[in-house]
Design a protein around this motif. Structure first.
Motif, PDB file in Angstrom:
ATOM      1  N   ALA A 184      -0.307  66.853  37.519  1.00 34.93           N
ATOM      2  CA  ALA A 184      -0.078  66.005  38.697  1.00 34.93           C
ATOM      3  C   ALA A 184       0.956  64.958  38.317  1.00 34.93           C
ATOM      4  CB  ALA A 184      -1.364  65.339  39.146  1.00 34.93           C
ATOM      5  N   PRO A 185       1.777  64.527  39.272  1.00 35.78           N
ATOM      6  CA  PRO A 185       2.822  63.547  38.953  1.00 35.78           C
ATOM      7  C   PRO A 185       2.257  62.168  38.647  1.00 35.78           C
ATOM      8  CG  PRO A 185       2.735  63.958  41.316  1.00 35.78           C
ATOM      9  CD  PRO A 185       1.814  64.947  40.683  1.00 35.78           C
ATOM     10  N   ASP A 186       3.027  61.399  37.880  1.00 36.43           N
ATOM     11  CA  ASP A 186       2.665  60.007  37.631  1.00 36.43           C
ATOM     12  C   ASP A 186       2.620  59.255  38.959  1.00 36.43           C
ATOM     13  OD1 ASP A 186       2.848  60.774  35.030  1.00 36.43           O
ATOM     14  OD2 ASP A 186       4.510  59.456  34.496  1.00 36.43           O
ATOM     15  N   LYS A 187       1.700  58.305  39.060  1.00 36.20           N
ATOM     16  CA  LYS A 187       1.564  57.524  40.280  1.00 36.20           C
ATOM     17  C   LYS A 187       0.960  56.171  39.939  1.00 36.20           C
ATOM     18  CE  LYS A 187      -0.655  57.622  44.847  1.00 36.20           C
ATOM     19  NZ  LYS A 187      -1.636  58.332  45.710  1.00 36.20           N
ATOM     20  N   ASP A 188       1.460  55.125  40.594  1.00 37.31           N
ATOM     21  CA  ASP A 188       0.954  53.760  40.396  1.00 37.31           C
ATOM     22  C   ASP A 188       1.016  53.336  38.938  1.00 37.31           C
ATOM     23  OD1 ASP A 188       0.333  53.691  43.136  1.00 37.31           O
ATOM     24  OD2 ASP A 188      -1.679  54.518  42.784  1.00 37.31           O
TER      25      ASP A 188
ATOM     26  N   GLU B 256      -0.573  57.875  34.260  1.00 35.83           N
ATOM     27  CA  GLU B 256      -0.461  59.310  34.012  1.00 35.83           C
ATOM     28  C   GLU B 256      -1.772  59.942  34.463  1.00 35.83           C
ATOM     29  OE1 GLU B 256       0.151  59.142  29.854  1.00 35.83           O
ATOM     30  OE2 GLU B 256       2.270  58.607  30.003  1.00 35.83           O
ATOM     31  N   TRP B 257      -1.668  61.042  35.221  1.00 33.75           N
ATOM     32  CA  TRP B 257      -2.852  61.598  35.874  1.00 33.75           C
ATOM     33  C   TRP B 257      -3.183  62.997  35.383  1.00 33.75           C
ATOM     34  CZ3 TRP B 257      -5.889  58.807  39.149  1.00 33.75           C
ATOM     35  CH2 TRP B 257      -5.349  57.595  39.616  1.00 33.75           C
TER      36      TRP B 257
ATOM     37  N   GLN C 120      -3.408  54.725  31.442  1.00 32.39           N
ATOM     38  CA  GLN C 120      -2.253  53.900  31.118  1.00 32.39           C
ATOM     39  C   GLN C 120      -2.073  54.027  29.614  1.00 32.39           C
ATOM     40  OE1 GLN C 120      -2.472  49.692  32.173  1.00 32.39           O
ATOM     41  NE2 GLN C 120      -0.347  49.825  32.823  1.00 32.39           N
TER      42      GLN C 120
ATOM     43  N   ARG D 118      -9.744  63.183  39.778  1.00 28.84           N
ATOM     44  CA  ARG D 118      -8.510  62.814  39.080  1.00 28.84           C
ATOM     45  C   ARG D 118      -8.828  61.676  38.129  1.00 28.84           C
ATOM     46  NH1 ARG D 118      -3.178  61.742  41.711  1.00 28.84           N
ATOM     47  NH2 ARG D 118      -4.219  59.878  42.490  1.00 28.84           N
TER      48      ARG D 118
ATOM     49  N   ASN E 263       0.072  65.883  34.304  1.00 30.49           N
ATOM     50  CA  ASN E 263       1.300  66.401  33.749  1.00 30.49           C
ATOM     51  C   ASN E 263       1.101  66.477  32.250  1.00 30.49           C
ATOM     52  OD1 ASN E 263       1.415  63.786  32.853  1.00 30.49           O
ATOM     53  ND2 ASN E 263       2.968  63.146  34.342  1.00 30.49           N
TER      54      ASN E 263
ATOM     55  N   GLY F 295      -6.881  58.757  35.778  1.00 27.90           N
ATOM     56  CA  GLY F 295      -5.622  58.072  35.521  1.00 27.90           C
ATOM     57  C   GLY F 295      -5.669  57.290  34.230  1.00 27.90           C
TER      58      GLY F 295
END
Length: 211
Positions: free
Chosen positions: A135-139, A142-143, A163, A159, A19, A161
């Motif tokens: 892509a949506p944030d997950k866990d 930010e991805w 923090q 992908r 995102n 990720g």
């Protein structure tokens, strides 16, 4: 041979989802993290057929990089293995086999996950090889998802990720459906690194294969 595929799977082609904030995090990381050192744990999951059990392999070690174009993965458990990019050559050393494989770095890294997290000098360089999408944030991360522009590569998707602007996870799916998840911890950015970290000389007696 299987271990070698796991190692080079990391260096194949790439896909990335992000995102706006994830893409910003990637851009900031590439811009500001000129050197870095982190511990990593990598879990590789082989593709399965219906009725078969899931097969995974976990390894761990230390990752170091210096932009542009230099990095080192030292796999320590369960088997010792070293991947070094010295700016000209990509080296893979399998301690158990006492075998060294070398490849020209310029052809091996452009469309690879390693280019995203360690090698590319800026976001513009990445966009030459990847289509960056959201892509949506997950866990709690930010991805970024990047799709390789080359359609004949070894990677299906990757992908990354973050923090904040700290690298946390790298997820790779190769063209065979094998999934590799690398989690980073104890990341130190722009810390001094050993001058010899990105030099490699094949050990005496090792078989050397040029690709």
């Amino acid at each position: 041979m299987l271990k070698k595929l796991f190692a080079f799977g990391l260096l194949a082609a790439t896909a990335i989802t992000a995102n706006a904030s994830g893409l910003d995090s990637l851009e900031q990381f590439v811009k500001t993290a000129k050197t870095g050192r982190a511990d990593f744990t990598q879990t590789v999951t082989a593709p399965t057929k219906e009725g078969q059990p899931v097969r995974t392999k976990t390894s761990s070690g230390v990752f170091e990089f210096a932009r542009p174009s230099r990095f080192r993965f030292n796999y320590r458990k369960p088997f010792e293995q070293t991947i070094v990019a010295d700016g000209q050559t990509l080296w893979l050393y399998d301690v158990d086999l006492n075998q060294v494989t070398s490849r020209k770095q310029s052809t091996a890294l452009a469309s690879s996950p390693a280019a995203v997290i360690a090698s590319a000098p800026d976001l513009k360089a990445l966009q030459a090889d990847f289509v960056l999408t959201s892509a949506p944030d997950k866990d709690g991360l930010e991805w970024v998802l990047a799709s390789p522009k080359a359609k004949d590569g070894l990677l299906q998707s990757v992908r990354v990720g973050f923090q904040g602007v700290e690298l946390s996870v790298l997820e790779i799916v190769d063209s065979f459906g094998q999934r590799s998840v690398m989690r980073f911890s104890n990341l130190r950015v722009n810390a001094p690194l050993d001058a010899g970290a990105f030099q490699f000389k094949p050990p005496a007696g090792a078989d050397v294969i040029q690709q």
